[in-house]
Enzyme design. Structure first.
Site, PDB file in Angstrom:
ATOM      1  N   ARG A  40       0.844  -1.199   0.000  1.00  0.00           N
ATOM      2  CA  ARG A  40       0.000   0.000   0.000  1.00  0.00           C
ATOM      3  C   ARG A  40       0.878   1.247   0.000  1.00  0.00           C
ATOM      4  O   ARG A  40       2.083   1.158   0.179  1.00  0.00           O
ATOM      5  CB  ARG A  40      -0.938   0.003   1.201  1.00  0.00           C
ATOM      6  CG  ARG A  40      -0.221   0.063   2.529  1.00  0.00           C
ATOM      7  CD  ARG A  40      -1.209   0.168   3.676  1.00  0.00           C
ATOM      8  NE  ARG A  40      -0.487   0.108   4.943  1.00  0.00           N
ATOM      9  CZ  ARG A  40      -1.079   0.117   6.124  1.00  0.00           C
ATOM     10  NH1 ARG A  40      -2.388   0.177   6.227  1.00  0.00           N
ATOM     11  NH2 ARG A  40      -0.357   0.073   7.220  1.00  0.00           N
TER      12      ARG A  40
ATOM     13  N   ASN B  50      -4.442   8.307   4.796  1.00  0.00           N
ATOM     14  CA  ASN B  50      -4.283   7.478   5.990  1.00  0.00           C
ATOM     15  C   ASN B  50      -2.822   7.469   6.396  1.00  0.00           C
ATOM     16  O   ASN B  50      -1.948   7.231   5.565  1.00  0.00           O
ATOM     17  CB  ASN B  50      -4.708   6.029   5.713  1.00  0.00           C
ATOM     18  CG  ASN B  50      -4.704   5.203   6.985  1.00  0.00           C
ATOM     19  OD1 ASN B  50      -5.425   5.505   7.928  1.00  0.00           O
ATOM     20  ND2 ASN B  50      -3.866   4.183   7.033  1.00  0.00           N
ATOM     21  N   GLU B  51      -2.572   7.734   7.663  1.00  0.00           N
ATOM     22  CA  GLU B  51      -1.203   7.690   8.185  1.00  0.00           C
ATOM     23  C   GLU B  51      -0.212   8.179   7.125  1.00  0.00           C
ATOM     24  O   GLU B  51       0.687   7.453   6.698  1.00  0.00           O
ATOM     25  CB  GLU B  51      -0.846   6.286   8.662  1.00  0.00           C
ATOM     26  CG  GLU B  51      -1.592   5.889   9.912  1.00  0.00           C
ATOM     27  CD  GLU B  51      -1.036   4.649  10.589  1.00  0.00           C
ATOM     28  OE1 GLU B  51      -0.331   3.868   9.935  1.00  0.00           O
ATOM     29  OE2 GLU B  51      -1.298   4.482  11.788  1.00  0.00           O
TER      30      GLU B  51
ATOM     31  N   GLU C 211      -6.742   5.057  16.135  1.00  0.00           N
ATOM     32  CA  GLU C 211      -6.578   3.614  15.964  1.00  0.00           C
ATOM     33  C   GLU C 211      -5.784   3.066  17.132  1.00  0.00           C
ATOM     34  O   GLU C 211      -4.798   3.666  17.549  1.00  0.00           O
ATOM     35  CB  GLU C 211      -5.753   3.288  14.710  1.00  0.00           C
ATOM     36  CG  GLU C 211      -6.404   3.515  13.395  1.00  0.00           C
ATOM     37  CD  GLU C 211      -5.480   3.064  12.263  1.00  0.00           C
ATOM     38  OE1 GLU C 211      -4.633   2.182  12.472  1.00  0.00           O
ATOM     39  OE2 GLU C 211      -5.606   3.630  11.174  1.00  0.00           O
TER      40      GLU C 211
ATOM     41  N   TRP D 297       2.679  -6.661  12.745  1.00  0.00           N
ATOM     42  CA  TRP D 297       3.848  -6.075  12.083  1.00  0.00           C
ATOM     43  C   TRP D 297       5.075  -5.996  12.984  1.00  0.00           C
ATOM     44  O   TRP D 297       6.044  -5.329  12.656  1.00  0.00           O
ATOM     45  CB  TRP D 297       3.503  -4.709  11.501  1.00  0.00           C
ATOM     46  CG  TRP D 297       2.658  -3.832  12.368  1.00  0.00           C
ATOM     47  CD1 TRP D 297       1.294  -3.727  12.325  1.00  0.00           C
ATOM     48  CD2 TRP D 297       3.091  -2.941  13.407  1.00  0.00           C
ATOM     49  NE1 TRP D 297       0.858  -2.828  13.265  1.00  0.00           N
ATOM     50  CE2 TRP D 297       1.943  -2.331  13.951  1.00  0.00           C
ATOM     51  CE3 TRP D 297       4.332  -2.606  13.939  1.00  0.00           C
ATOM     52  CZ2 TRP D 297       1.989  -1.406  14.995  1.00  0.00           C
ATOM     53  CZ3 TRP D 297       4.385  -1.682  14.981  1.00  0.00           C
ATOM     54  CH2 TRP D 297       3.222  -1.096  15.491  1.00  0.00           C
TER      55      TRP D 297
ATOM     56  N   GLU E 243      -3.300  -8.113   6.495  1.00  0.00           N
ATOM     57  CA  GLU E 243      -3.492  -7.942   7.938  1.00  0.00           C
ATOM     58  C   GLU E 243      -4.435  -8.986   8.523  1.00  0.00           C
ATOM     59  O   GLU E 243      -5.133  -8.728   9.492  1.00  0.00           O
ATOM     60  CB  GLU E 243      -3.964  -6.508   8.215  1.00  0.00           C
ATOM     61  CG  GLU E 243      -2.863  -5.533   7.839  1.00  0.00           C
ATOM     62  CD  GLU E 243      -3.123  -4.082   8.206  1.00  0.00           C
ATOM     63  OE1 GLU E 243      -2.167  -3.414   8.628  1.00  0.00           O
ATOM     64  OE2 GLU E 243      -4.269  -3.629   8.041  1.00  0.00           O
ATOM     65  N   LYS E 244      -4.427 -10.180   7.919  1.00  0.00           N
ATOM     66  CA  LYS E 244      -5.409 -11.173   8.373  1.00  0.00           C
ATOM     67  C   LYS E 244      -5.114 -11.678   9.781  1.00  0.00           C
ATOM     68  O   LYS E 244      -6.015 -12.204  10.434  1.00  0.00           O
ATOM     69  CB  LYS E 244      -5.537 -12.317   7.374  1.00  0.00           C
ATOM     70  CG  LYS E 244      -4.319 -13.177   7.165  1.00  0.00           C
ATOM     71  CD  LYS E 244      -4.623 -14.235   6.091  1.00  0.00           C
ATOM     72  CE  LYS E 244      -3.501 -15.231   5.944  1.00  0.00           C
ATOM     73  NZ  LYS E 244      -2.255 -14.618   5.440  1.00  0.00           N
ATOM     74  N   PHE E 245      -3.877 -11.500  10.271  1.00  0.00           N
ATOM     75  CA  PHE E 245      -3.604 -11.905  11.650  1.00  0.00           C
ATOM     76  C   PHE E 245      -3.491 -10.715  12.600  1.00  0.00           C
ATOM     77  O   PHE E 245      -2.853 -10.789  13.641  1.00  0.00           O
ATOM     78  CB  PHE E 245      -2.372 -12.812  11.716  1.00  0.00           C
ATOM     79  CG  PHE E 245      -2.633 -14.150  11.071  1.00  0.00           C
ATOM     80  CD1 PHE E 245      -3.728 -14.919  11.453  1.00  0.00           C
ATOM     81  CD2 PHE E 245      -1.818 -14.617  10.052  1.00  0.00           C
ATOM     82  CE1 PHE E 245      -3.996 -16.146  10.846  1.00  0.00           C
ATOM     83  CE2 PHE E 245      -2.072 -15.837   9.436  1.00  0.00           C
ATOM     84  CZ  PHE E 245      -3.169 -16.604   9.828  1.00  0.00           C
ATOM     85  N   HIS E 246      -4.103  -9.616  12.213  1.00  0.00           N
ATOM     86  CA  HIS E 246      -4.180  -8.446  13.109  1.00  0.00           C
ATOM     87  C   HIS E 246      -5.477  -8.568  13.895  1.00  0.00           C
ATOM     88  O   HIS E 246      -6.513  -8.927  13.339  1.00  0.00           O
ATOM     89  CB  HIS E 246      -4.189  -7.176  12.260  1.00  0.00           C
ATOM     90  CG  HIS E 246      -3.950  -5.912  13.032  1.00  0.00           C
ATOM     91  ND1 HIS E 246      -4.872  -5.396  13.920  1.00  0.00           N
ATOM     92  CD2 HIS E 246      -2.894  -5.059  13.030  1.00  0.00           C
ATOM     93  CE1 HIS E 246      -4.385  -4.265  14.424  1.00  0.00           C
ATOM     94  NE2 HIS E 246      -3.188  -4.044  13.905  1.00  0.00           N
TER      95      HIS E 246
HETATM   96  C1  GLA Z   1      -2.057   1.486  10.825  1.00  0.00           C
HETATM   97  C2  GLA Z   1      -2.948   1.677   9.620  1.00  0.00           C
HETATM   98  C3  GLA Z   1      -4.039   0.675   9.541  1.00  0.00           C
HETATM   99  C4  GLA Z   1      -3.523  -0.700   9.901  1.00  0.00           C
HETATM  100  C5  GLA Z   1      -2.902  -0.663  11.272  1.00  0.00           C
HETATM  101  C6  GLA Z   1      -2.416  -2.021  11.733  1.00  0.00           C
HETATM  102  O1  GLA Z   1      -2.467   2.140  11.937  1.00  0.00           O
HETATM  103  O2  GLA Z   1      -3.496   2.965   9.562  1.00  0.00           O
HETATM  104  O3  GLA Z   1      -4.523   0.686   8.214  1.00  0.00           O
HETATM  105  O4  GLA Z   1      -2.574  -1.074   8.967  1.00  0.00           O
HETATM  106  O5  GLA Z   1      -1.802   0.186  11.225  1.00  0.00           O
HETATM  107  O6  GLA Z   1      -1.817  -1.961  13.007  1.00  0.00           O
END
Ligand code: GLA
Length: 642
Positions: A108, A146-147, A304, A312, A352-355
């Protein structure tokens, strides 16, 4: 923000799920008391499947479902990640790393912050989204991209290089001024024109540190310019508040958020516990205090966080029972008026399937779901805390520029890391029970009894003067080593360290004398110094703590009506700070924070604690006389009797 509750929210990547799941989710969100949902953060390839061809059907439906459920919308502009067609048609938007290699799509954020092509396409999508939903009654907040800069902050491509040159010309005016600022007289780096200047791409040797520093500044400004461009488009269509999610964390340092904060209608931060650090809970508290500082002391949003593990870090730890609530309330204690989780429902596919999520893979018959319900009920009981502010009489000065200048390529010791020193100072204060405001260099310090300045390596004349004037008028400052050494062009201040603070501190450091890993220097008080020492001479200061050989380690200088303390090594800072700040003290593993008339007692330990208090306890709804019992791992919030 939250009506009848401190706001509970989440990210909803609905694109992953079928309409049947959407309906189930609306019911579950209501059950969980979710009041704000971030959508369309990564929506681009759905909204614009082919260039200029838009499909808003699914987003329209979700917007209406949330509206019917009475849930506010935190609407993404959808531009965080470009769709495959864009990078295929315009590979020139792809980011390039310092070694000149391209980073490809497939993850991304594969875009260069300075790319005019990316900007044009992103603004076109922003316009569509803003025009369509700008006055929707469910719209609570705009979430730009985003971020920003999470992965793509530093781009070394040709478009970035061109933008860097323009930025340099604006900052320095002439190429002669640039040459002076960067010290290009050394190593034959003299430029004849701006056209010759490159971003600091990987070289064979140490790169020019002033060039690296300017590139950090430029990169932060380039992303801020992107934010402003999207926000300006939104503003033409909507009166709702606009923000983006900051990353005040230990591992992202590319954005100087002091310069970003004034552009945000509300300050929002993303925070995840970092188990690579020695004390993750202490870092959470620091990050929350810094976020509050960015908000100018006003309430802010936790945009978040996670219900459990992230995916990660090398080891992604699940939260212990009770920790989800405890971590969330620690943010609230330090000024958050909203707690939002990434994400609502755990992904079955993708990166992020294991988040962790609010609805785990195992569904709602789970401890995580039950803890979210418990948090939700608690946030409702804490409703009256919303809008109140944290009062602190101690400040800690924090600077992204000093972070960049300290952690550069060639420095006296690789164990000298800015954030380690900042964390150590904040942690020491936290362990002494001291609530701290984190402030920018140059801030008005007049309301603080004491100011702690860890490792402020780079400082301007004006900001140094502000600190000096504060002490002169009766303030107390504790300044730690490697502070005051360079000016904003990374030029060493001559005449002996600590340069800008030499007179204020009444010492002259002739030489740095770092220690090897494992090496220690015993102190007279029985403590030990590590990492760093200095060949230090007193001018007007006196020794407060000495090494066993009698040479000074900690000094104090009476300056005007105040005191300036200097800590020239790494030691247990509590021993020094306890003499300077008003330290109430706390029990082991217990964090106490006052927010307005509310006292948050956070028990991180495995044993119940009794904390002296009288008033009403909000989590249990019980009156408290004399003391409150805080069970192991729990949080209690007492509205103190006046
Ligand atoms: C960031 C991103 C989210 C996600 C989280 C995972 O905060 O903004 O899209 O990837 O990390 O921890």
């Amino acid at each position: 923000m939250g009506g009848d509750s401190v706001l509970l929210g989440c990210d909803y990547n609905f694109e992953q799920w079928s309409p049947a799941v959407w309906r189930e989710d609306m019911a579950l969100m209501r059950e969980a008391g979710v009041g704000l949902v971030a959508i369309n953060v990564f929506g681009w390839s759905h909204l614009e499947p082919r260039p200029g061809e838009y499909d808003f059907a699914a987003l329209d439906e979700i917007v209406e479902l949330l509206h019917e459920a009475g849930i506010g919308i935190n609407l993404g502009t959808g531009t965080a990640s470009p769709p495959p067609w864009l990078t295929r048609r315009h590979p020139e938007v792809l980011p390039v790393t310092a070694d000149g290699t391209t980073r490809y799509p497939g993850g991304r954020q594969a875009w260069c912050p300075s790319s005019p092509v990316f900007r044009e396409h992103a603004l076109r999508l922003t316009e569509q989204v803003a025009a369509r939903y700008g006055d929707h009654p469910a719209l609570a907040l705009w979430h730009v991209s985003n971020e920003l800069g999470c992965h793509n902050a530093l781009c070394y491509c040709e478009a970035g290089a061109a933008a860097f040159r323009v930025w340099l010309e604006q900052r320095h005016g002439t190429v002669e001024a640039l040459n002076r600022a960067w010290g290009t007289a050394f190593w034959s780096q003299r430029y004849a024109s701006f056209d010759e200047v490159q971003p600091p791409r990987l070289a064979l040797s140490v790169r020019n540190p002033a060039q690296l520093l300017d590139f950090q500044r430029f990169s932060s400004d380039a992303l801020l310019a992107h934010y402003r461009a999207e926000a300006a488009v939104i503003r033409r269509h909507s009166r709702a508040r606009i923000t983006t999610n900051f990353m005040v964390t230990a591992h992202i340092r590319a954005l100087d958020y002091w310069s970003w904060a004034p552009d945000m209608d509300v300050i929002a931060n993303d925070h995840y516990l970092d188990h690579r650090l020695p004390d993750p809970a202490a870092e959470l508290s620091f990050a929350a205090d810094l976020t509050r500082g960015l908000a100018g002391g006003r309430p802010w949003m936790l945009m978040e966080t996670s219900t459990g593990a992230v995916n990660w870090q090398p080891y992604n730890l699940a939260k212990e029972p009770g920790q989800l609530v405890r971590d969330a309330l620690t943010h609230v204690a330090r000024g958050a008026d909203a707690v939002c989780f990434f994400q609502w429902r755990a992904s079955a596919q993708g990166a992020e399937k294991f988040h962790s999520a609010i609805v785990p893979h195992a569904g709602t018959g789970t401890a995580v779901w039950r803890e979210v319900l418990e948090l939700s009920a608690t946030l409702r009981r804490l409703r009256e805390v919303e809008g109140t502010t944290v009062e602190a009489d101690t400040a800690l000065v924090f600077s992204w520029e000093s972070w960049w200048a300290t952690d550069t390529e060639a420095r006296p010791s690789q164990d000298l890391r800015y954030l380690d020193q900042v964390h150590a100072a904040h942690r020491a204060l936290r362990e002494l029970g001291v609530t701290v405001d984190v402030v920018a260099p140059g801030s008005d310090l007049s309301r603080y009894r004491a100011v702690v300045v860890p490792c402020l390596h780079l400082v301007s004349d004006e900001d140094a003067a502000t600190l000096g004037a504060y002490v002169e008028r009766g303030g107390r400052a504790v300044i730690t080593f490697y502070s005051g050494i360079v000016d904003p062009d990374d030029r060493v201040r001559l005449g002996g360290y600590p340069g800008a603070f030499r007179d204020l501190l009444g010492v002259v450091v002739e030489e740095f004398a770092p220690l090897l890993p494992g090496q220690e220097k015993p102190l007279r008080n029985g403590g030990r110094a590590t990492v760093w020492t200095e060949r230090l001479r007193l001018t007007t200061a006196r020794t407060e703590e000495a090494y066993e050989d009698g040479t000074p380690a900690v000094t104090r200088n009476d300056f005007g009506a105040g005191q300036a303390w200097y800590v020239s090594t790494v030691l247990d800072l509590r021993d020094v700070l306890v003499k300077v700040v008003d330290a109430p003290g706390t029990q082991k593993d217990t964090e106490v924070v006052r927010r307005g008339p509310y006292v948050f007692v956070i028990n991180h330990g495995a044993k119940d604690v009794e904390h002296p208090a009288t008033g009403e306890e909000l989590v249990t709804g019980q009156p408290v006389t004399g003391s409150v019992l805080v069970p192991a791992g729990a949080v209690r919030v007492i509205r103190e009797q006046a």
